[in-house]
Design a protein around this motif. Structure first.
Motif, PDB file in Angstrom:
ATOM      1  N   ASN A  56      89.711 -17.842  23.808  1.00 32.66           N
ATOM      2  CA  ASN A  56      89.483 -17.124  25.062  1.00 32.66           C
ATOM      3  C   ASN A  56      88.695 -15.835  24.863  1.00 32.66           C
ATOM      4  N   PHE A  57      89.003 -15.082  23.823  1.00 33.43           N
ATOM      5  CA  PHE A  57      88.236 -13.856  23.596  1.00 33.43           C
ATOM      6  C   PHE A  57      86.836 -14.169  23.067  1.00 33.43           C
ATOM      7  N   VAL A 117      84.951 -14.676  26.130  1.00 29.43           N
ATOM      8  CA  VAL A 117      84.641 -13.373  26.725  1.00 29.43           C
ATOM      9  C   VAL A 117      83.343 -12.831  26.139  1.00 29.43           C
ATOM     10  N   VAL A 132      83.765 -13.416  32.237  1.00 28.28           N
ATOM     11  CA  VAL A 132      84.231 -12.372  31.313  1.00 28.28           C
ATOM     12  C   VAL A 132      85.626 -11.923  31.723  1.00 28.28           C
ATOM     13  N   TYR A 150      88.262 -15.096  31.357  1.00 30.79           N
ATOM     14  CA  TYR A 150      88.699 -15.401  29.993  1.00 30.79           C
ATOM     15  C   TYR A 150      89.425 -14.219  29.351  1.00 30.79           C
ATOM     16  N   MET A 151      89.159 -13.016  29.818  1.00 29.80           N
ATOM     17  CA  MET A 151      89.939 -11.865  29.374  1.00 29.80           C
ATOM     18  C   MET A 151      91.396 -12.043  29.817  1.00 29.80           C
ATOM     19  N   TYR A 152      91.557 -12.476  31.053  1.00 29.99           N
ATOM     20  CA  TYR A 152      92.909 -12.738  31.568  1.00 29.99           C
ATOM     21  C   TYR A 152      93.598 -13.813  30.742  1.00 29.99           C
TER      22      TYR A 152
END
Length: 315
Positions: free
Chosen positions: A84-85, A88, A194, A197-199
């Protein structure tokens, strides 16, 4: 009956032959107006690699849950955080390239034609759009992770439709219009991804972080706003007769409308309908997309069941 009459092919055969010839002629014409700059870029020589990957994706959606049915779910916490990061960073790179290059090139947010030249900024915009297309293929992993974690309730029609069509249809966008008006939608969507995917990355970090993630519903609102902005932006381009392919304009409007209906239905069912109580260990409307479901009493929630002891497979 004369010799000329006897030589005429039967009507159905002549109709089929005419349709085939017209289709081939149309295909040759479309190929002649393609963006030749991307001809040698990976996956762009032919639509078949993209169609093959998308077909494998659909087979995975169909067969994956069957394969996992008798197996323990993987939790994949560390992998989810990295993935996920990583997304981001990729989406931020795409947003940054599109924003800076379009600004340097003096792009208009109202009407921008496609420049197929080898200008350095035009090539950077085309490359950023290609990475945007590739990112949609990478996002197929969202579904793979759901399957491995046995989060089958997350694999809805909206989820599959969104992932399958974005990667498949954006091949067309890159092949013919890797620039111009196409930059706006991709730039806006990359920025939203951004945040999204941060969430998901934070959600995958565990209960200590999840308690601060009260803003999930606003991600869906942000996506709905995006689709309305897309329709308004595209409709304005049609109204002012912006010299950008009209087939792309109308296709974008139709596509955005389908998302408004599907995401709107998702928002209503998730946040407006009364939530059902916990029954038989299953929580209604309670899963976090591509993160880790919020546990209660420090229990690990997997496939609707709480486990207070032990670790999930793959943790």
């Amino acid at each position: 009956m004369g010799a000329a009459d006897a030589a005429e092919p039967p009507r159905p055969l002549g109709l089929v032959s005419s349709v085939v010839n017209d289709t081939l002629e149309f295909y040759r014409w479309t190929w002649s107006i393609r963006d030749k700059r991307v001809d040698d870029w990976p996956l762009m020589q032919s639509p078949f690699p993209t169609l093959t990957i998308s077909t494998i994706y659909l087979l995975t959606v169909w067969l994956g849950p069957k394969w996992m049915k008798t197996r323990e779910p993987f939790q994949l916490r560390f992998l989810l955080v990295v993935y996920n990061f990583g997304m981001v960073l990729l989406n931020f790179f795409i947003f940054k390239e599109l924003f800076l290059s379009s600004r340097a090139r003096g792009y208009s947010y109202v009407c921008q034609t496609v420049d197929y030249s080898d200008n350095v900024y035009e090539v950077r915009i085309a490359a950023a759009l290609w990475w945007y297309y590739v990112s949609k293929g990478i996002e197929y992993l969202d579904t793979v992770f759901f399957i491995l974690r046995k989060k089958f309730n997350q694999i809805s029609f909206l989820h599959v439709y969104h992932h399958f069509t974005m990667f498949t249809l954006w091949w067309i966008g890159i092949k013919w219009v890797a620039g111009g008006q196409a930059f706006f939608g991709a730039q806006m969507n990359a920025f939203i991804h951004v945040i999204m995917y941060m969430y998901y990355g934070l959600a995958a970090c565990g209960p200590k972080v999840q308690k601060y993630l009260w803003w999930k519903r606003y991600l869906t609102i942000l996506q709905l706003v995006q689709f309305h902005v897309t329709i308004g932006h595209t409709a304005l381009s049609i109204y002012i007769d912006c010299p950008f392919p009209k087939w792309m304009h109308w296709g974008v409007i139709f596509y955005a409308v389908t998302f408004i209906f599907l995401f709107g239905n998702f928002y209503y069912r998730t946040y407006k309908l009364p939530k059902e109580p916990i029954k038989n260990g299953k929580i209604a409307n309670g899963a976090v997309a591509n993160g880790v479901s919020k546990p209660e009493n420090n229990a690990v929630v997997e496939n609707g069941k709480k486990q207070k002891k032990g670790k999930a497979k793959g943790e």
